[in-house]
Design a protein around this motif. Structure first.
Motif, PDB file in Angstrom:
ATOM      1  N   LYS A 123       0.836  -1.199   0.000  1.00 62.29           N
ATOM      2  CA  LYS A 123       0.000   0.000   0.000  1.00 62.29           C
ATOM      3  C   LYS A 123       0.873   1.251   0.000  1.00 62.29           C
ATOM      4  CE  LYS A 123      -3.742   2.314   2.438  1.00 62.29           C
ATOM      5  NZ  LYS A 123      -4.683   2.260   3.553  1.00 62.29           N
ATOM      6  N   ARG A 124       1.915   1.253   0.801  1.00 58.91           N
ATOM      7  CA  ARG A 124       2.786   2.435   0.873  1.00 58.91           C
ATOM      8  C   ARG A 124       3.508   2.665  -0.456  1.00 58.91           C
ATOM      9  NH1 ARG A 124       3.087   7.139   1.209  1.00 58.91           N
ATOM     10  NH2 ARG A 124       5.035   8.095   1.840  1.00 58.91           N
ATOM     11  N   VAL A 125       3.933   1.580  -1.101  1.00 57.54           N
ATOM     12  CA  VAL A 125       4.610   1.720  -2.396  1.00 57.54           C
ATOM     13  C   VAL A 125       3.665   2.333  -3.420  1.00 57.54           C
ATOM     14  CG1 VAL A 125       5.671   0.475  -4.329  1.00 57.54           C
ATOM     15  CG2 VAL A 125       6.335  -0.064  -1.977  1.00 57.54           C
ATOM     16  N   VAL A 126       2.427   1.865  -3.475  1.00 55.00           N
ATOM     17  CA  VAL A 126       1.499   2.436  -4.443  1.00 55.00           C
ATOM     18  C   VAL A 126       1.179   3.892  -4.083  1.00 55.00           C
ATOM     19  CG1 VAL A 126      -0.788   1.768  -3.526  1.00 55.00           C
ATOM     20  CG2 VAL A 126      -0.397   1.850  -5.984  1.00 55.00           C
ATOM     21  N   GLU A 127       1.132   4.215  -2.801  1.00 51.01           N
ATOM     22  CA  GLU A 127       0.924   5.613  -2.401  1.00 51.01           C
ATOM     23  C   GLU A 127       2.082   6.493  -2.870  1.00 51.01           C
ATOM     24  OE1 GLU A 127      -1.664   5.130   1.730  1.00 51.01           O
ATOM     25  OE2 GLU A 127       0.517   5.062   1.829  1.00 51.01           O
TER      26      GLU A 127
ATOM     27  N   ALA B 286      13.295   1.436  -8.311  1.00 52.23           N
ATOM     28  CA  ALA B 286      13.091   0.618  -7.113  1.00 52.23           C
ATOM     29  C   ALA B 286      13.915   1.135  -5.938  1.00 52.23           C
ATOM     30  CB  ALA B 286      13.430  -0.835  -7.410  1.00 52.23           C
ATOM     31  N   TYR B 287      15.126   1.617  -6.214  1.00 56.23           N
ATOM     32  CA  TYR B 287      15.963   2.111  -5.112  1.00 56.23           C
ATOM     33  C   TYR B 287      15.472   3.444  -4.563  1.00 56.23           C
ATOM     34  CZ  TYR B 287      19.115  -1.794  -5.361  1.00 56.23           C
ATOM     35  OH  TYR B 287      19.626  -3.067  -5.289  1.00 56.23           O
ATOM     36  N   ASP B 288      14.831   4.270  -5.390  1.00 52.43           N
ATOM     37  CA  ASP B 288      14.204   5.498  -4.892  1.00 52.43           C
ATOM     38  C   ASP B 288      13.083   5.137  -3.923  1.00 52.43           C
ATOM     39  OD1 ASP B 288      15.789   7.187  -6.521  1.00 52.43           O
ATOM     40  OD2 ASP B 288      14.405   6.918  -8.208  1.00 52.43           O
ATOM     41  N   ILE B 289      12.303   4.133  -4.312  1.00 53.38           N
ATOM     42  CA  ILE B 289      11.201   3.676  -3.463  1.00 53.38           C
ATOM     43  C   ILE B 289      11.753   3.051  -2.184  1.00 53.38           C
ATOM     44  CG2 ILE B 289       9.309   2.005  -3.310  1.00 53.38           C
ATOM     45  CD1 ILE B 289       8.959   2.552  -6.406  1.00 53.38           C
TER      46      ILE B 289
ATOM     47  N   GLY C 144      11.335  -1.211   5.704  1.00 57.77           N
ATOM     48  CA  GLY C 144      12.201  -2.186   5.058  1.00 57.77           C
ATOM     49  C   GLY C 144      13.462  -1.530   4.560  1.00 57.77           C
ATOM     50  N   SER C 145      14.544  -2.303   4.555  1.00 59.22           N
ATOM     51  CA  SER C 145      15.817  -1.721   4.125  1.00 59.22           C
ATOM     52  C   SER C 145      16.521  -2.549   3.058  1.00 59.22           C
ATOM     53  CB  SER C 145      16.738  -1.550   5.336  1.00 59.22           C
ATOM     54  OG  SER C 145      17.002  -2.810   5.918  1.00 59.22           O
ATOM     55  N   GLN C 146      15.968  -3.696   2.712  1.00 59.49           N
ATOM     56  CA  GLN C 146      16.604  -4.565   1.725  1.00 59.49           C
ATOM     57  C   GLN C 146      15.852  -4.483   0.387  1.00 59.49           C
ATOM     58  OE1 GLN C 146      19.505  -6.195   2.344  1.00 59.49           O
ATOM     59  NE2 GLN C 146      19.403  -5.062   4.265  1.00 59.49           N
ATOM     60  N   PRO C 147      16.575  -4.520  -0.735  1.00 68.18           N
ATOM     61  CA  PRO C 147      15.939  -4.408  -2.051  1.00 68.18           C
ATOM     62  C   PRO C 147      14.764  -5.355  -2.298  1.00 68.18           C
ATOM     63  CG  PRO C 147      18.304  -4.214  -2.287  1.00 68.18           C
ATOM     64  CD  PRO C 147      18.044  -4.569  -0.845  1.00 68.18           C
TER      65      PRO C 147
ATOM     66  N   ALA D 282      12.039   1.972 -14.438  1.00 65.48           N
ATOM     67  CA  ALA D 282      11.385   2.572 -13.285  1.00 65.48           C
ATOM     68  C   ALA D 282       9.895   2.229 -13.339  1.00 65.48           C
ATOM     69  CB  ALA D 282      11.608   4.078 -13.293  1.00 65.48           C
ATOM     70  N   PHE D 283       9.166   2.675 -12.334  1.00 64.48           N
ATOM     71  CA  PHE D 283       7.767   2.297 -12.175  1.00 64.48           C
ATOM     72  C   PHE D 283       6.897   3.528 -11.984  1.00 64.48           C
ATOM     73  CE2 PHE D 283      10.533  -1.060 -10.893  1.00 64.48           C
ATOM     74  CZ  PHE D 283       9.954  -2.198 -11.427  1.00 64.48           C
ATOM     75  N   VAL D 284       5.650   3.400 -12.414  1.00 67.24           N
ATOM     76  CA  VAL D 284       4.672   4.471 -12.280  1.00 67.24           C
ATOM     77  C   VAL D 284       3.340   3.830 -11.898  1.00 67.24           C
ATOM     78  CG1 VAL D 284       4.027   4.428 -14.734  1.00 67.24           C
ATOM     79  CG2 VAL D 284       3.754   6.537 -13.433  1.00 67.24           C
ATOM     80  N   ALA D 285       2.552   4.543 -11.097  1.00 74.23           N
ATOM     81  CA  ALA D 285       1.231   4.036 -10.726  1.00 74.23           C
ATOM     82  C   ALA D 285       0.338   4.019 -11.954  1.00 74.23           C
ATOM     83  CB  ALA D 285       0.611   4.915  -9.642  1.00 74.23           C
ATOM     84  N   CYS D 286      -0.522   3.023 -12.031  1.00 74.71           N
ATOM     85  CA  CYS D 286      -1.478   2.944 -13.123  1.00 74.71           C
ATOM     86  C   CYS D 286      -2.535   4.020 -12.925  1.00 74.71           C
ATOM     87  CB  CYS D 286      -2.134   1.565 -13.151  1.00 74.71           C
ATOM     88  SG  CYS D 286      -3.367   1.403 -14.467  1.00 74.71           S
TER      89      CYS D 286
END
Length: 160
Positions: A38-42, A53-56, A66-69, A93-97
């Motif tokens: 949920k936090r990642v999608v937020e 992914a590393y920015d996230i 969390g601290s591990q990839p 990289a990733f973007v929300a739909c």
């Protein structure tokens, strides 16, 4: 449908609506939207630009989530596999739909100046690509269209 990402809109409303759609889809499909997912999608919804992914992971780490990839990659894999996020191959990289839970063929408009990303709709089986595929006897199942250029916000920063 207008591309979402570069246009002016109620961003708070945009985030809340998309998150509500994702939560409803997960509840209906029996999917677990864990606190990290949920936090990642937020995070992705908040940006309207592609994030690596590393920015996230840096944001998750700062929030104690969390601290591990693998933490970020597992969440991103879940979000992408269920259509809540997209991977922008050009940027790795990733973007929300912009249309979670809907079946659609997205096209991504990527600003080379600010890395902003707008999601537009396309029809993979229509137009020249569809015609070429049909002539070759090829059935398109998935197409990813990524166009690079300059967004309206960055264009207005450039002197004529």
């Amino acid at each position: 449908m207008d591309p979402i990402g570069f246009s002016k809109h109620d961003h708070t409303h945009c985030i809340a609506d998309n998150l509500a759609q994702i939560e409803a889809h997960c509840a209906k499909a029996g999917l677990q939207l864990t606190p990290v997912r949920k936090r990642v999608v937020e995070i992705l919804l908040h940006e309207h630009r592609a994030l690596g992914a590393y920015d996230i992971l840096d944001r998750l780490r700062a929030e104690g989530l969390g601290s591990q990839p693998p933490v970020a990659y597992r969440a991103l894999d879940f979000l992408v596999s269920h259509g809540f996020a997209h991977k922008i191959e050009r940027l790795n990289a990733f973007v929300a739909c912009a249309h979670p839970g809907e079946v659609h063929d997205p096209a991504f408009l990527i600003c080379r100046k600010c890395d902003g990303v707008a999601e537009a709709q396309t029809k993979a089986n229509a137009g020249q690509l569809g015609s070429s595929a049909k002539l070759a006897g090829f059935q398109i199942e998935r197409a990813v269209v990524e166009a690079e250029g300059i967004c309206p916000n960055c264009t207005s920063d450039v002197a004529p």
